[in-house]
Design an enzyme around this catalytic site. Structure first.
Site, short mmCIF file in Angstrom:
data_model
loop_
_atom_site.label_atom_id
_atom_site.label_comp_id
_atom_site.label_asym_id
_atom_site.label_seq_id
_atom_site.Cartn_x
_atom_site.Cartn_y
_atom_site.Cartn_z
N SER A 249 0.84 -1.18 0.00
CA SER A 249 0.00 0.00 0.00
C SER A 249 0.88 1.23 0.00
O SER A 249 2.10 1.15 0.17
CB SER A 249 -0.93 0.01 1.21
OG SER A 249 -0.26 0.61 2.30
N LYS A 250 0.20 2.36 -0.16
CA LYS A 250 0.97 3.61 -0.24
C LYS A 250 1.62 3.94 1.09
O LYS A 250 2.46 4.81 1.19
CB LYS A 250 0.05 4.72 -0.72
CG LYS A 250 -0.57 4.37 -2.07
CD LYS A 250 -0.92 5.54 -2.94
CE LYS A 250 -1.07 5.13 -4.39
NZ LYS A 250 -2.39 4.74 -4.83
N ARG A 251 1.22 3.20 2.15
CA ARG A 251 1.82 3.45 3.46
C ARG A 251 3.18 2.77 3.64
O ARG A 251 3.92 3.07 4.55
CB ARG A 251 0.88 2.99 4.58
CG ARG A 251 -0.16 4.02 4.94
CD ARG A 251 -1.27 3.38 5.73
NE ARG A 251 -1.92 2.35 4.93
CZ ARG A 251 -2.37 1.21 5.39
NH1 ARG A 251 -2.22 0.89 6.63
NH2 ARG A 251 -2.96 0.35 4.58
#
Ligand code: GLU
Length: 313
Positions: A249-251
């Site tokens: 994910s973008k995290r």
């Protein structure tokens, strides 16, 4: 002539999974002497502010993944932002309505959840068909309270196709998916409709994308058929997973370009990604064009790929 495409959704900074997607699409098309179209899938304008799209173009340029038609370069089939193409989706919707296959759906999110068949592995819930058989009077009565979404009626029929990388895939649309959305109740056109209209209008002959979209393909093939359009060839590649096996994910800091761009060169990044994708064993830094000779779909695995703890020392 082969026409490949990148179709990113700019809902954040691109991560390694998106980059691998663009790299494979680029290599697959360029290796055949084909061209590449870039289309920005920003239908969800609330989640895709313009600045993310601008950052994405800049990141792709930094990576050296060029495109022949798209934002900045222009081309005959623009505009290349989905948010500016809604008249085309509306026209396609009207064709489907003329076939008598579209109906309004008044279900709320909670109702959908309660009435739907068990979730599939990929998270899609099979629509139970609640609004399929409403009478005109029932529709009129519900429309007073709620503006409806629009769904496409699907047949109880197997759709099979041969994916260029994953092989034969079969799905029964009614059993495995159910009547699917063409337009949301807030008026936003659904990805499935927009992607088919656009790939056809832009002359795309091959679609390269992550295996998470493999199960969308039968729905899209049905739309191609109903709209009298020629489908492209599909190549779905395995997903990149975080080191602990979760979906990327973008995290995941290490997977985002924010942190990577300051630390490594584009050539280092592409070299490592190409090694992970199985066709560049040395992992040596390389510009995209330097990978053209080595690239082959046969070397790309079919199973998900886990990122190592440290992609770069
Ligand atoms: N816009 C989609 C995404 O970024 C890709 C759609 C497609 O390749 O068909 O996930």
């Amino acid at each position: 002539m082969t026409v490949g495409r990148f179709a990113p959704s700019p809902s954040g900074r691109i991560h390694l999974g998106n980059i691998l997607c663009c790299l494979l699409a680029w290599l697959s098309a360029r290796q055949k002497g084909g061209k590449v179209v870039l289309r920005i899938e920003d239908l969800d304008t609330a989640r895709c502010p313009q600045r993310y799209a601008e950052q994405m173009l800049e990141d792709l340029r930094w990576l050296g993944l060029d495109w022949d038609e798209g934002p900045e370069t222009g081309g005959p089939d623009g505009p290349y932002f989905q948010s500016r193409r809604t008249a085309l989706y509306q026209a396609a919707l009207e064709r489907l309505e003329a076939l008598g296959l579209v109906y309004p759906c008044f279900c709320t999110r909670a109702e959908l959840h309660a009435a739907s068949a068990p979730h599939r592995e990929d998270g899609l819930t099979v629509y139970a068909g609640t609004c399929r058989h409403l009478t005109p009077a029932q529709r009129a009565e519900r429309a007073v309270r709620r503006s409806p979404a629009l769904r496409l009626r699907v047949p109880d029929k197997e759709f099979s196709f041969v994916d260029g990388h994953m092989g034969e895939c079969v799905e029964n649309l009614e059993r495995d998916c159910g009547d699917f959305l063409l337009r949301r109740s807030d008026g936003m056109f659904a990805y499935q409709l927009a992607v088919v209209v656009d790939d056809a209008a832009m002359g795309v002959t091959e679609v390269v994308r992550g295996a998470d979209l493999l199960s969308s393909t039968p729905r899209q093939l049905y739309l191609y058929q109903l709209l009298g359009l020629t489908p492209p060839e599909f190549f779905h590649f395995p997903l990149l997973l975080a080191p602990d096996g979760r979906r990327l994910s973008k995290r995941d800091a290490d997977a985002g370009l924010d942190s990577l761009r300051g630390r490594v060169s584009a050539e280092e990044l592409l070299g490592r990604l190409a090694r992970l994708a199985g066709f560049h064993p040395s992992g040596e830094p390389s510009p995209a064009a330097g990978l053209l000779e080595e690239f082959s779909w046969e070397m790309v695995p079919q199973e998900d790929i886990r990122l190592p703890e440290k992609l770069f020392e």
